[in-house]
Design an enzyme around this catalytic site. Structure first.
Site, PDB file in Angstrom:
ATOM      1  N   GLU A 131     -60.385 -19.374  14.297  1.00  0.00           N
ATOM      2  CA  GLU A 131     -60.706 -19.039  15.671  1.00  0.00           C
ATOM      3  C   GLU A 131     -61.134 -17.589  15.814  1.00  0.00           C
ATOM      4  O   GLU A 131     -60.644 -16.707  15.109  1.00  0.00           O
ATOM      5  CB  GLU A 131     -59.476 -19.256  16.568  1.00  0.00           C
ATOM      6  CG  GLU A 131     -59.086 -20.699  16.723  1.00  0.00           C
ATOM      7  CD  GLU A 131     -57.922 -20.875  17.679  1.00  0.00           C
ATOM      8  OE1 GLU A 131     -57.817 -21.952  18.277  1.00  0.00           O
ATOM      9  OE2 GLU A 131     -57.114 -19.932  17.833  1.00  0.00           O
ATOM     10  N   ASP A 157     -46.852 -23.301  20.115  1.00  0.00           N
ATOM     11  CA  ASP A 157     -48.043 -22.511  20.435  1.00  0.00           C
ATOM     12  C   ASP A 157     -49.354 -23.183  20.077  1.00  0.00           C
ATOM     13  O   ASP A 157     -50.376 -22.529  19.955  1.00  0.00           O
ATOM     14  CB  ASP A 157     -47.955 -21.144  19.773  1.00  0.00           C
ATOM     15  CG  ASP A 157     -47.877 -21.271  18.264  1.00  0.00           C
ATOM     16  OD1 ASP A 157     -47.880 -22.409  17.753  1.00  0.00           O
ATOM     17  OD2 ASP A 157     -47.826 -20.237  17.595  1.00  0.00           O
TER      18      ASP A 157
END
Lengths: 350, 350
Positions: B63, B234
């Site tokens: 990412e 998360d």
């Protein structure tokens, strides 16, 4: 690179990039890179072509351009700040990262200002192999700035271009280009107008830097049969060619959604027919059909080309080992003990 | 940094990051960073909160997380590859870049594995200042992996937490945590169950690493008045708390669109009420209202926190000057003469 030092990422600085290019030779580097670009275009559909993410501000833009083929992942950071030039700074700076998709670890970080200049030229030359008229020997280069010599060298390496006709509104730029290319055996003519430059040229390369709608080429300047390599128009609001030329040309592009926004064809309706280059290279679409056709490569630069460039650089690094080793990734002996690594560092230092 | 060497970008390696943290002191670093995080939360609306761009593959994800406040631009590269652990590699590695929005030049590149651990802990502690019960002295930490010590140090620095009750399904992790924290004067109890750990705790920090829907805390374990600092859940498919706890808690989040996908609240309907932390910090929304309320920070980590971390690091670098200078940006004397720079390099080397 062995498992033991996966925390180390090779970094190719600007200085190292120059040493690598010189060790391999500019022309050979461009030829090797061009081969990579061509191979990657031929497997176009294996790439995950994520859109670039732009962060715009008053003075410019910062972009991240990621792309992956499922094995490797690459992204380029590139800014564009037209006002920088006035302050003695680069308008565009760039760096890039190549990663292993399997474990997510970066395997290369590199400057990409020089590397982008090289991949842009290599891509132009690869494309011209498919589109330029047979036995092209003469290329006009309009705009003799930072990209011009790289274009000349790539076209020499891949197409055997021998004669260059240079024109720039600033004659010192043309003289700089002539001086820089002097040793490589080109027949170089500095011209006093764009009209002079294109006279007798088989290929017309436009690579000016003005960030505006400009008209470097007008319709009457372009005769039948030439290949136009339009490199300079590469963002919204920046074009080089008169729309009439576009209407007479068969237009070839990298990635239509991007080119319609950034390329010369931003001047045309959104449904104007264009041909995708990867289809020409795989044989799925036709390139040059006859001797009178005007072909136009509307170059804007696409993320896969940066991917190819970083991959090529990674490939040649063992043979031209100019890089620093960056201790970029934390690698505690025990992944759950990051804090302990910090404490052991303290103990070791005291 | 002067104009003359803008082509040089300071790079903070893993080793340098440890030297910087140790030079400043772990607790002081966390306190300084926490102040930055809090300041940036308080000017939340000045950030351009671009969505992160994820490249998914069979084994994991890579990412890029960009964010800008109009003056500075930052992005973090982070991967997540659960299988890496089995191969002795880090599941998550990260690095980041801070840039000057005005000219687009990068001004800092840094490892971000250690820095992310620090910013995550600093953020948890800042949030707890607003949400934890008054005079909290005891914190349970469930999950005693890489993040646990950083959490303990941040809560000590910002809230004066003195007593820790540790639990991990792997007791060696708890013992590692106790050993690492031994010198800092905590009163530490290693517990044999989650139930034991939460007994008498004012704050419950959950920070386990399982990538799955887990139930670290069940409803009966959570008494009135506690603050839950839920750090471990998360990403999609990874949660730590039973949904019944969520229903009894007032839930506070960083950025709702992200937390609804990645946080504990992925278990709840999309319209379940949550409070944005920046509003609590600016006084626009209420934090803890009374002594019996259960507050829950559903921490997932947001790009602004990485921005704060890189900005803080950039601020302290003059006082803790541990970095390398990377020659990352081409800086020809004459911007139009990139090729000439290459030729002059050759001349200089021969």
């Amino acid at each position: 690179m062995s498992r033991e030092n996966l925390n180390i990422v090779p970094f190719v600085s600007v200085d190292d990039m120059m040493r690598i290019v010189l060790a391999i030779g500019v022309e050979d580097f461009l030829k090797g890179l061009a081969e990579k670009v061509e191979t990657d275009f031929c497997r176009w559909e294996s790439f995950d072509k994520t859109a670039r993410i732009a962060s715009h501000s008053k003075d410019g833009v910062i972009e991240l351009m990621p792309v992956s083929d499922g094995e490797r992942y690459a992204f380029k950071y590139v800014n564009g700040h037209p006002k920088n030039m006035r302050e003695g700074l680069q308008t565009v700076t760039a760096f890039g990262v190549l990663s292993d998709v399997g474990n997510g670890y970066p395997i290369l970080i590199s400057e990409m200002t020089i590397l982008t200049a090289l991949r842009t030229a290599a891509t132009s030359a690869v494309v011209a192999k498919y589109l330029a008229p047979k036995n092209a020997k003469t290329m006009a280069i309009i705009g003799n700035g930072a990209q011009s010599e790289f274009q000349a060298m790539a076209f020499r390496g891949l197409l055997g271009i021998e004669k260059l006709k240079l024109f720039d509104i600033d004659r010192t730029a043309s003289e700089k280009c002539r001086t820089n290319l002097g040793r490589f055996g080109f027949d170089i003519e500095v011209c006093s107008s764009g009209e002079d430059a294109v006279e007798g040229a088989d290929i017309i390369t436009t690579v000016t830097a003005d960030k505006q709608y400009a008209t470097i080429l007008t319709d009457n300047m372009v005769g039948p049969g030439v290949h136009i390599n339009a490199v300079g128009g590469d963002c919204p609001g920046k074009t080089e060619l008169h729309a009439d030329i576009l209407m007479r040309s068969d237009i070839f592009v990298e990635f239509p959604p991007q080119t319609r926004i950034e390329g010369e064809i931003q001047q045309l309706p959104n449904d104007h027919p264009v041909t995708e280059l990867w289809q020409v290279m795989t044989g799925a679409a036709e390139g040059r059909r006859n001797e009178s056709q005007i072909t136009l490569f509307d170059s804007v630069g696409f993320a896969t080309e940066d991917f190819s460039a970083l991959s090529y650089l990674h490939d040649v690094l063992p043979d031209a080992p100019f890089y620093q080793e960056l201790d970029m990734l934390a690698d505690p002996d025990e992944p759950r003990d990051l804090f302990g690594m910090l404490l052991r560092k303290e103990a070791a230092s005291s």
